[in-house]
Every structure is written in C-alpha cells, then in structure tokens.
Design a protein around this motif. Sequence first.
Motif, PDB file in Angstrom:
ATOM      1  N   ASN A  26     -87.747 -16.499  -9.512  1.00 38.66           N
ATOM      2  CA  ASN A  26     -86.641 -15.958  -8.713  1.00 38.66           C
ATOM      3  C   ASN A  26     -87.175 -14.784  -7.912  1.00 38.66           C
ATOM      4  OD1 ASN A  26     -83.764 -16.381 -11.001  1.00 38.66           O
ATOM      5  ND2 ASN A  26     -84.856 -17.832  -9.710  1.00 38.66           N
ATOM      6  N   ASP A  27     -86.973 -14.805  -6.609  1.00 41.27           N
ATOM      7  CA  ASP A  27     -87.582 -13.819  -5.717  1.00 41.27           C
ATOM      8  C   ASP A  27     -86.497 -13.067  -4.948  1.00 41.27           C
ATOM      9  OD1 ASP A  27     -89.161 -12.353  -4.016  1.00 41.27           O
ATOM     10  OD2 ASP A  27     -90.005 -14.067  -2.943  1.00 41.27           O
ATOM     11  N   ASP A  28     -86.081 -11.905  -5.483  1.00 39.69           N
ATOM     12  CA  ASP A  28     -85.168 -11.002  -4.781  1.00 39.69           C
ATOM     13  C   ASP A  28     -83.876 -11.724  -4.360  1.00 39.69           C
ATOM     14  OD1 ASP A  28     -84.362  -8.569  -3.693  1.00 39.69           O
ATOM     15  OD2 ASP A  28     -85.236  -9.011  -1.730  1.00 39.69           O
ATOM     16  N   ILE A  29     -83.221 -12.366  -5.323  1.00 42.08           N
ATOM     17  CA  ILE A  29     -82.022 -13.156  -5.036  1.00 42.08           C
ATOM     18  C   ILE A  29     -80.773 -12.280  -5.122  1.00 42.08           C
ATOM     19  CG2 ILE A  29     -80.576 -15.062  -5.841  1.00 42.08           C
ATOM     20  CD1 ILE A  29     -83.069 -16.457  -6.782  1.00 42.08           C
ATOM     21  N   SER A  30     -79.952 -12.349  -4.083  1.00 48.23           N
ATOM     22  CA  SER A  30     -78.693 -11.598  -4.037  1.00 48.23           C
ATOM     23  C   SER A  30     -77.581 -12.493  -3.498  1.00 48.23           C
ATOM     24  CB  SER A  30     -78.815 -10.359  -3.133  1.00 48.23           C
ATOM     25  OG  SER A  30     -79.805  -9.463  -3.601  1.00 48.23           O
ATOM     26  N   PHE A  31     -76.521 -12.648  -4.260  1.00 50.81           N
ATOM     27  CA  PHE A  31     -75.298 -13.299  -3.784  1.00 50.81           C
ATOM     28  C   PHE A  31     -74.191 -13.015  -4.783  1.00 50.81           C
ATOM     29  CE2 PHE A  31     -77.395 -16.699  -6.235  1.00 50.81           C
ATOM     30  CZ  PHE A  31     -76.365 -17.151  -7.048  1.00 50.81           C
ATOM     31  N   THR A  32     -72.959 -13.327  -4.377  1.00 45.84           N
ATOM     32  CA  THR A  32     -71.793 -13.082  -5.226  1.00 45.84           C
ATOM     33  C   THR A  32     -71.013 -14.375  -5.396  1.00 45.84           C
ATOM     34  OG1 THR A  32     -71.594 -10.768  -4.540  1.00 45.84           O
ATOM     35  CG2 THR A  32     -69.613 -11.808  -5.441  1.00 45.84           C
ATOM     36  N   VAL A  33     -70.596 -14.658  -6.605  1.00 47.66           N
ATOM     37  CA  VAL A  33     -69.677 -15.759  -6.904  1.00 47.66           C
ATOM     38  C   VAL A  33     -68.305 -15.140  -7.116  1.00 47.66           C
ATOM     39  CG1 VAL A  33     -69.112 -17.649  -8.462  1.00 47.66           C
ATOM     40  CG2 VAL A  33     -71.520 -17.111  -7.966  1.00 47.66           C
ATOM     41  N   GLU A  34     -67.357 -15.498  -6.266  1.00 44.18           N
ATOM     42  CA  GLU A  34     -66.035 -14.902  -6.330  1.00 44.18           C
ATOM     43  C   GLU A  34     -65.255 -15.442  -7.529  1.00 44.18           C
ATOM     44  OE1 GLU A  34     -65.343 -12.488  -4.470  1.00 44.18           O
ATOM     45  OE2 GLU A  34     -66.911 -12.672  -2.950  1.00 44.18           O
ATOM     46  N   SER A  35     -64.357 -14.624  -8.039  1.00 45.09           N
ATOM     47  CA  SER A  35     -63.504 -15.059  -9.138  1.00 45.09           C
ATOM     48  C   SER A  35     -62.622 -16.220  -8.686  1.00 45.09           C
ATOM     49  CB  SER A  35     -62.621 -13.900  -9.608  1.00 45.09           C
ATOM     50  OG  SER A  35     -63.409 -12.848 -10.128  1.00 45.09           O
ATOM     51  N   GLY A  36     -62.511 -17.241  -9.520  1.00 45.80           N
ATOM     52  CA  GLY A  36     -61.632 -18.360  -9.227  1.00 45.80           C
ATOM     53  C   GLY A  36     -62.177 -19.359  -8.239  1.00 45.80           C
ATOM     54  N   GLU A  37     -63.500 -19.450  -8.075  1.00 47.14           N
ATOM     55  CA  GLU A  37     -64.071 -20.468  -7.199  1.00 47.14           C
ATOM     56  C   GLU A  37     -65.047 -21.338  -7.982  1.00 47.14           C
ATOM     57  OE1 GLU A  37     -66.660 -19.496  -3.940  1.00 47.14           O
ATOM     58  OE2 GLU A  37     -67.712 -17.910  -5.034  1.00 47.14           O
ATOM     59  N   ILE A  38     -65.317 -22.524  -7.435  1.00 42.99           N
ATOM     60  CA  ILE A  38     -66.359 -23.393  -7.969  1.00 42.99           C
ATOM     61  C   ILE A  38     -67.564 -23.249  -7.055  1.00 42.99           C
ATOM     62  CG2 ILE A  38     -67.031 -25.738  -8.574  1.00 42.99           C
ATOM     63  CD1 ILE A  38     -64.132 -26.427  -9.012  1.00 42.99           C
ATOM     64  N   PHE A  39     -68.645 -22.738  -7.602  1.00 43.95           N
ATOM     65  CA  PHE A  39     -69.848 -22.431  -6.831  1.00 43.95           C
ATOM     66  C   PHE A  39     -70.973 -23.344  -7.285  1.00 43.95           C
ATOM     67  CE2 PHE A  39     -73.726 -20.221  -5.747  1.00 43.95           C
ATOM     68  CZ  PHE A  39     -73.452 -19.552  -4.560  1.00 43.95           C
ATOM     69  N   GLY A  40     -71.527 -24.107  -6.364  1.00 48.21           N
ATOM     70  CA  GLY A  40     -72.628 -25.002  -6.681  1.00 48.21           C
ATOM     71  C   GLY A  40     -73.965 -24.358  -6.375  1.00 48.21           C
ATOM     72  N   TYR A  41     -74.914 -24.526  -7.270  1.00 47.97           N
ATOM     73  CA  TYR A  41     -76.253 -23.941  -7.124  1.00 47.97           C
ATOM     74  C   TYR A  41     -77.239 -25.091  -7.045  1.00 47.97           C
ATOM     75  CZ  TYR A  41     -79.646 -20.118  -7.949  1.00 47.97           C
ATOM     76  OH  TYR A  41     -80.630 -19.169  -7.825  1.00 47.97           O
ATOM     77  N   LEU A  42     -77.841 -25.285  -5.874  1.00 47.36           N
ATOM     78  CA  LEU A  42     -78.624 -26.482  -5.603  1.00 47.36           C
ATOM     79  C   LEU A  42     -80.095 -26.156  -5.438  1.00 47.36           C
ATOM     80  CD1 LEU A  42     -76.398 -28.250  -2.912  1.00 47.36           C
ATOM     81  CD2 LEU A  42     -76.220 -28.330  -5.390  1.00 47.36           C
ATOM     82  N   GLY A  43     -80.920 -27.101  -5.846  1.00 47.08           N
ATOM     83  CA  GLY A  43     -82.355 -26.982  -5.669  1.00 47.08           C
ATOM     84  C   GLY A  43     -83.048 -28.037  -6.497  1.00 47.08           C
ATOM     85  N   PRO A  44     -84.235 -28.469  -6.069  1.00 43.55           N
ATOM     86  CA  PRO A  44     -84.967 -29.481  -6.838  1.00 43.55           C
ATOM     87  C   PRO A  44     -85.515 -28.892  -8.128  1.00 43.55           C
ATOM     88  CG  PRO A  44     -86.336 -28.674  -5.053  1.00 43.55           C
ATOM     89  CD  PRO A  44     -84.983 -28.048  -4.875  1.00 43.55           C
ATOM     90  N   ASN A  45     -86.075 -29.735  -8.966  1.00 43.26           N
ATOM     91  CA  ASN A  45     -86.703 -29.259 -10.196  1.00 43.26           C
ATOM     92  C   ASN A  45     -87.768 -28.217  -9.863  1.00 43.26           C
ATOM     93  OD1 ASN A  45     -85.196 -30.964 -11.836  1.00 43.26           O
ATOM     94  ND2 ASN A  45     -86.693 -32.613 -11.724  1.00 43.26           N
ATOM     95  N   GLY A  46     -87.754 -27.119 -10.597  1.00 43.69           N
ATOM     96  CA  GLY A  46     -88.747 -26.080 -10.379  1.00 43.69           C
ATOM     97  C   GLY A  46     -88.387 -25.073  -9.314  1.00 43.69           C
ATOM     98  N   ALA A  47     -87.203 -25.194  -8.720  1.00 46.68           N
ATOM     99  CA  ALA A  47     -86.822 -24.274  -7.646  1.00 46.68           C
ATOM    100  C   ALA A  47     -86.428 -22.902  -8.178  1.00 46.68           C
ATOM    101  CB  ALA A  47     -85.665 -24.860  -6.834  1.00 46.68           C
ATOM    102  N   GLY A  48     -85.997 -22.828  -9.456  1.00 42.79           N
ATOM    103  CA  GLY A  48     -85.610 -21.557 -10.042  1.00 42.79           C
ATOM    104  C   GLY A  48     -84.175 -21.487 -10.511  1.00 42.79           C
ATOM    105  N   LYS A  49     -83.459 -22.624 -10.497  1.00 45.90           N
ATOM    106  CA  LYS A  49     -82.045 -22.628 -10.888  1.00 45.90           C
ATOM    107  C   LYS A  49     -81.864 -22.233 -12.354  1.00 45.90           C
ATOM    108  CE  LYS A  49     -81.062 -26.920 -10.060  1.00 45.90           C
ATOM    109  NZ  LYS A  49     -82.474 -27.351  -9.945  1.00 45.90           N
ATOM    110  N   THR A  50     -82.599 -22.891 -13.243  1.00 46.43           N
ATOM    111  CA  THR A  50     -82.423 -22.636 -14.668  1.00 46.43           C
ATOM    112  C   THR A  50     -82.857 -21.216 -15.029  1.00 46.43           C
ATOM    113  OG1 THR A  50     -82.679 -24.979 -15.217  1.00 46.43           O
ATOM    114  CG2 THR A  50     -83.065 -23.397 -16.984  1.00 46.43           C
ATOM    115  N   THR A  51     -83.874 -20.699 -14.348  1.00 42.73           N
ATOM    116  CA  THR A  51     -84.272 -19.306 -14.585  1.00 42.73           C
ATOM    117  C   THR A  51     -83.130 -18.364 -14.235  1.00 42.73           C
ATOM    118  OG1 THR A  51     -86.630 -19.710 -14.210  1.00 42.73           O
ATOM    119  CG2 THR A  51     -85.842 -17.471 -13.851  1.00 42.73           C
ATOM    120  N   THR A  52     -82.450 -18.620 -13.129  1.00 42.05           N
ATOM    121  CA  THR A  52     -81.300 -17.789 -12.758  1.00 42.05           C
ATOM    122  C   THR A  52     -80.232 -17.836 -13.845  1.00 42.05           C
ATOM    123  OG1 THR A  52     -81.693 -18.223 -10.401  1.00 42.05           O
ATOM    124  CG2 THR A  52     -79.527 -17.383 -11.015  1.00 42.05           C
TER     125      THR A  52
END
Length: 307
Positions: free
Chosen positions: A19-45
């Motif tokens: 994970n390289d300097d990642i910044s974003f906000t997930v608002e309360s009451g929304e469904i937020f999808g986090y996309l990326g291929p294997n090894g992109a860093g999703k599970t680390t996040t």
Amino acid sequence: MGAIELDGLTKDYGEVLANDDISFTVESGEIFGYLGPNGAGKTTTIRTLLGLIKPTAGTARVLGTDIRDRKALIDAKHRIGHLSDDQAFDDQATGAEILDLHAAVKGDDRRAELLDLFDPPLDRQVRAYSSGNVQKLGLVTTFMHDPDLVILDEPTGGLDPLVKHRFAEFLRAERDRGVTVFFSSHILSEVRRLCDRVGIIRNGQLVTVDPIDTLLRRTGKVVRINSADPIPIEFVDFDGVHDLETSVSDDQHADPDREFTECTFTFTGDINELLARLPDHEMVDVSIEEAPLEDVFLRFYGGGEDV
C-alpha cells in the motif's frame, strides 16, 4: 466523519510496497467496492484496517477510531463485521459450535434471521461443508451481531446464483438501514449492481475513487448500428468515436473502405449529436449501452487507453 478514513496509509514489506500512500473516505451508509487484481494490495488494506497488521506510515480511522490505538480498536470491532476470503473455521467443529463461539465473543441478536436467509447445515462438521456452505456460515457470523460496518473480502465466492441474488438483496437492505459496506470483489457485474462508489488499486497505489455511474461515463457507451443501406464512413468521423469496427453485408455492393452497413464503436461524445445523424439513413437496429465494467477495469490494467 466517514465510516472509514484512510490518510496516507502505507505498508512496505521491503521487497513489496503493498500500500503506497493511500487516502480515501468511505461514507457512512454506502456500499463501497474495492477493486484490483491479485497482488494489488486489497487484502493488505483490509488487514490493516482491522488492526491485523501495522502500517509502515500513515494511518486510518475506522468508525472514528485510529487503527494505531489498539485498545480503542478492539472496542470498535464490536461494531464491525468481517468476512475473510479464507474463513479458516475449525473443520472439526459443527456449524452450530462455530456460531456459539462467535456469539460468546460478540453477540448474536440476528442469528435466527440470518439462518433463515442463508441456511448453512449447522449439525454437520465444517470439514464436510461445500465451499458454498462455508461461505454461508461466514455470512451469518459476519452479520449476526448487527454491526454498523461490514468489511467483506470476496463475499460471494462459492455461492450458487440463487444465494447470490438473496445476498445482494440483503446487502442493499442493510445499506438502506444505514450499515456501511466495504468489500473487495473480482466479480465486476456484482460490483456494478451493488456499489455506490468504487476505488481501484493498482500495484499498491490508488488509481481512482468514483461513483459507478461516473466511472462508466468516463469510459463511454457501446454503440451498435445496423443500417438498411450503405453509410459513408464520414458518418462516424467525429469527436467521441473510438475503437470503430465496420462491416458490409453480403448483399451490399459498397466499397468497404468508404461505406458500411454495420458498425460498433465506443462513444464518449454528446449522445444528441450522434442521434441527430441517424434520421439521414434507414436503420434496421440501433443499440446504445453502458460499457461493461470489465472494459473500464481493462483500461486501468490491460494496457488500453487511459480513462
């Protein structure tokens, strides 16, 4: 305050900057999808948000709690549901024993409701479960304590189509109740149906965060035209037409370098300008559709035009 707030979140394993300097906000009451291929860093996040690993730099807040404050995060996790991509249940235990354990730790106000909905076989040992039944048991454990935030890693793996549909309806209803949902998935059609916004991660870096509709508009629409008579190629020679493919029907005697009767292209321009051109020709069929989310994804990952 968002339900999840990432502020320069970084995880460096030495050889891999997950994970390289990642910044974003997930608002309360929304469904937020986090996309990326294997090894992109999703599970680390996800693991960092849950306090399972420590960030190298930066931080995040989950339900207002800084993930670096371990004691406060433990308290906050009573309001969080988590579905891992690998459940790692004790395969010698029965489904009922697994639920009893989770209930003792975090409560089970919604156990009966969720068992009616997903119906895993509670009297059998987990080692006898199919992958779909393991996933259904995992969904019950994720939501049984009525969390305010759920973090889901590939939530529909192994589920049959009927259960997937049931789960999608359930997730929308949870969102409407005010529950925040953060989930990663490789099933892009599922993301398209469920998510309010998506974040795309590539090689540990956040590429974009957008509402689904905005992301699709940026990629354009797929247009297919079938004409009764040959059309000059100039018909589609204007701004916004990309990836043009044309053909001439066998019963037409047109010059394929100058005319066509069928064509397909991606259009990113003013749709009214395109429609204004159609009455000049006798159309057999015209379709204008959203570009598949797969096309959007490939433009970020497959070497296609930048979005």
